[in-house]
Design a protein around this motif. Structure first.
Motif, PDB file in Angstrom:
ATOM      1  N   LYS A  77       0.831  -1.208   0.000  1.00 56.47           N
ATOM      2  CA  LYS A  77       0.000   0.000   0.000  1.00 56.47           C
ATOM      3  C   LYS A  77       0.864   1.256   0.000  1.00 56.47           C
ATOM      4  O   LYS A  77       0.587   2.218  -0.712  1.00 56.47           O
ATOM      5  CB  LYS A  77      -0.913   0.009   1.231  1.00 56.47           C
ATOM      6  N   ALA A  78       1.916   1.243   0.814  1.00 52.13           N
ATOM      7  CA  ALA A  78       2.805   2.405   0.885  1.00 52.13           C
ATOM      8  C   ALA A  78       3.507   2.637  -0.451  1.00 52.13           C
ATOM      9  O   ALA A  78       3.634   3.778  -0.901  1.00 52.13           O
ATOM     10  CB  ALA A  78       3.828   2.211   2.003  1.00 52.13           C
ATOM     11  N   ALA A  79       3.951   1.560  -1.091  1.00 49.58           N
ATOM     12  CA  ALA A  79       4.623   1.695  -2.388  1.00 49.58           C
ATOM     13  C   ALA A  79       3.653   2.225  -3.437  1.00 49.58           C
ATOM     14  O   ALA A  79       4.011   3.095  -4.238  1.00 49.58           O
ATOM     15  CB  ALA A  79       5.201   0.351  -2.824  1.00 49.58           C
ATOM     16  N   GLY A  80       2.430   1.725  -3.441  1.00 48.97           N
ATOM     17  CA  GLY A  80       1.426   2.202  -4.396  1.00 48.97           C
ATOM     18  C   GLY A  80       1.105   3.674  -4.199  1.00 48.97           C
ATOM     19  O   GLY A  80       0.991   4.435  -5.164  1.00 48.97           O
ATOM     20  N   LYS A  81       0.988   4.076  -2.939  1.00 51.10           N
ATOM     21  CA  LYS A  81       0.687   5.477  -2.640  1.00 51.10           C
ATOM     22  C   LYS A  81       1.838   6.373  -3.084  1.00 51.10           C
ATOM     23  O   LYS A  81       1.622   7.436  -3.665  1.00 51.10           O
ATOM     24  CB  LYS A  81       0.447   5.641  -1.139  1.00 51.10           C
ATOM     25  N   THR A  82       3.055   5.934  -2.842  1.00 46.83           N
ATOM     26  CA  THR A  82       4.226   6.707  -3.245  1.00 46.83           C
ATOM     27  C   THR A  82       4.287   6.857  -4.758  1.00 46.83           C
ATOM     28  O   THR A  82       4.541   7.955  -5.275  1.00 46.83           O
ATOM     29  CB  THR A  82       5.505   6.023  -2.730  1.00 46.83           C
ATOM     30  N   PHE A 131       4.043  10.333  -6.929  1.00 42.36           N
ATOM     31  CA  PHE A 131       5.110  10.687  -7.867  1.00 42.36           C
ATOM     32  C   PHE A 131       4.533  10.941  -9.258  1.00 42.36           C
ATOM     33  O   PHE A 131       4.902  11.914  -9.926  1.00 42.36           O
ATOM     34  CB  PHE A 131       6.149   9.566  -7.912  1.00 42.36           C
ATOM     35  N   LYS A 132       3.611  10.092  -9.674  1.00 42.41           N
ATOM     36  CA  LYS A 132       2.992  10.255 -10.988  1.00 42.41           C
ATOM     37  C   LYS A 132       2.220  11.571 -11.064  1.00 42.41           C
ATOM     38  O   LYS A 132       2.317  12.304 -12.051  1.00 42.41           O
ATOM     39  CB  LYS A 132       2.059   9.077 -11.270  1.00 42.41           C
ATOM     40  N   ASN A 133       1.471  11.878 -10.004  1.00 41.83           N
ATOM     41  CA  ASN A 133       0.721  13.132  -9.988  1.00 41.83           C
ATOM     42  C   ASN A 133       1.653  14.336 -10.013  1.00 41.83           C
ATOM     43  O   ASN A 133       1.374  15.330 -10.687  1.00 41.83           O
ATOM     44  CB  ASN A 133      -0.188  13.196  -8.763  1.00 41.83           C
ATOM     45  N   ALA A 134       2.765  14.253  -9.294  1.00 43.32           N
ATOM     46  CA  ALA A 134       3.715  15.372  -9.267  1.00 43.32           C
ATOM     47  C   ALA A 134       4.363  15.565 -10.631  1.00 43.32           C
ATOM     48  O   ALA A 134       4.520  16.704 -11.082  1.00 43.32           O
ATOM     49  CB  ALA A 134       4.776  15.120  -8.206  1.00 43.32           C
ATOM     50  N   THR A 135       4.739  14.477 -11.295  1.00 37.10           N
ATOM     51  CA  THR A 135       5.368  14.617 -12.604  1.00 37.10           C
ATOM     52  C   THR A 135       4.362  15.106 -13.636  1.00 37.10           C
ATOM     53  O   THR A 135       4.730  15.880 -14.522  1.00 37.10           O
ATOM     54  CB  THR A 135       6.016  13.299 -13.073  1.00 37.10           C
ATOM     55  N   ASN A 136       3.109  14.693 -13.521  1.00 38.14           N
ATOM     56  CA  ASN A 136       2.083  15.202 -14.441  1.00 38.14           C
ATOM     57  C   ASN A 136       1.897  16.695 -14.234  1.00 38.14           C
ATOM     58  O   ASN A 136       1.701  17.442 -15.187  1.00 38.14           O
ATOM     59  CB  ASN A 136       0.758  14.473 -14.235  1.00 38.14           C
ATOM     60  N   GLY A 137       1.975  17.142 -12.979  1.00 39.19           N
ATOM     61  CA  GLY A 137       1.861  18.568 -12.689  1.00 39.19           C
ATOM     62  C   GLY A 137       3.000  19.351 -13.309  1.00 39.19           C
ATOM     63  O   GLY A 137       2.804  20.446 -13.817  1.00 39.19           O
ATOM     64  N   LEU A 138       4.203  18.801 -13.283  1.00 38.92           N
ATOM     65  CA  LEU A 138       5.351  19.475 -13.890  1.00 38.92           C
ATOM     66  C   LEU A 138       5.195  19.581 -15.398  1.00 38.92           C
ATOM     67  O   LEU A 138       5.499  20.614 -15.987  1.00 38.92           O
ATOM     68  CB  LEU A 138       6.646  18.729 -13.554  1.00 38.92           C
ATOM     69  N   VAL A 139       4.718  18.526 -16.021  1.00 40.06           N
ATOM     70  CA  VAL A 139       4.510  18.531 -17.471  1.00 40.06           C
ATOM     71  C   VAL A 139       3.434  19.548 -17.830  1.00 40.06           C
ATOM     72  O   VAL A 139       3.581  20.307 -18.796  1.00 40.06           O
ATOM     73  CB  VAL A 139       4.130  17.114 -17.974  1.00 40.06           C
ATOM     74  N   ASP A 140       2.360  19.610 -17.039  1.00 44.35           N
ATOM     75  CA  ASP A 140       1.304  20.577 -17.303  1.00 44.35           C
ATOM     76  C   ASP A 140       1.827  22.005 -17.172  1.00 44.35           C
ATOM     77  O   ASP A 140       1.485  22.881 -17.961  1.00 44.35           O
ATOM     78  CB  ASP A 140       0.126  20.369 -16.343  1.00 44.35           C
TER      79      ASP A 140
END
Length: 63
Positions: A29-34, A38-47
């Motif tokens: 669960k912790a790995a999935g949340k991390t 990370f995916k959301n943060a990188t998508n924010g950077l691309v946006d």
């Protein structure tokens, strides 16, 4: 170079021995949340980069 079925099984057995059966679900669960964060943060950077490019294009078109 991918992981074969034997490698994945070996990794699972080692993880089971190291952490025990009660800790593995928590670690998963912790790995999935991390990874999700990370995916959301990188998508924010691309946006943000896309927004910056659009602003530059609009300024260039106005000149």
């Amino acid at each position: 170079m991918g992981l074969g079925a034997g490698s994945i099984i070996l990794i699972a057995i080692v993880a089971l021995l190291l952490f025990g059966p009660k800790k593995l679900p928590e670690l998963g669960k912790a790995a999935g949340k991390t990874l999700r964060e990370f995916k959301n943060a990188t998508n924010g950077l691309v946006d943000d980069d896309d927004d910056d490019k659009e602003k530059k294009n609009k300024k260039t078109e106005q000149q």
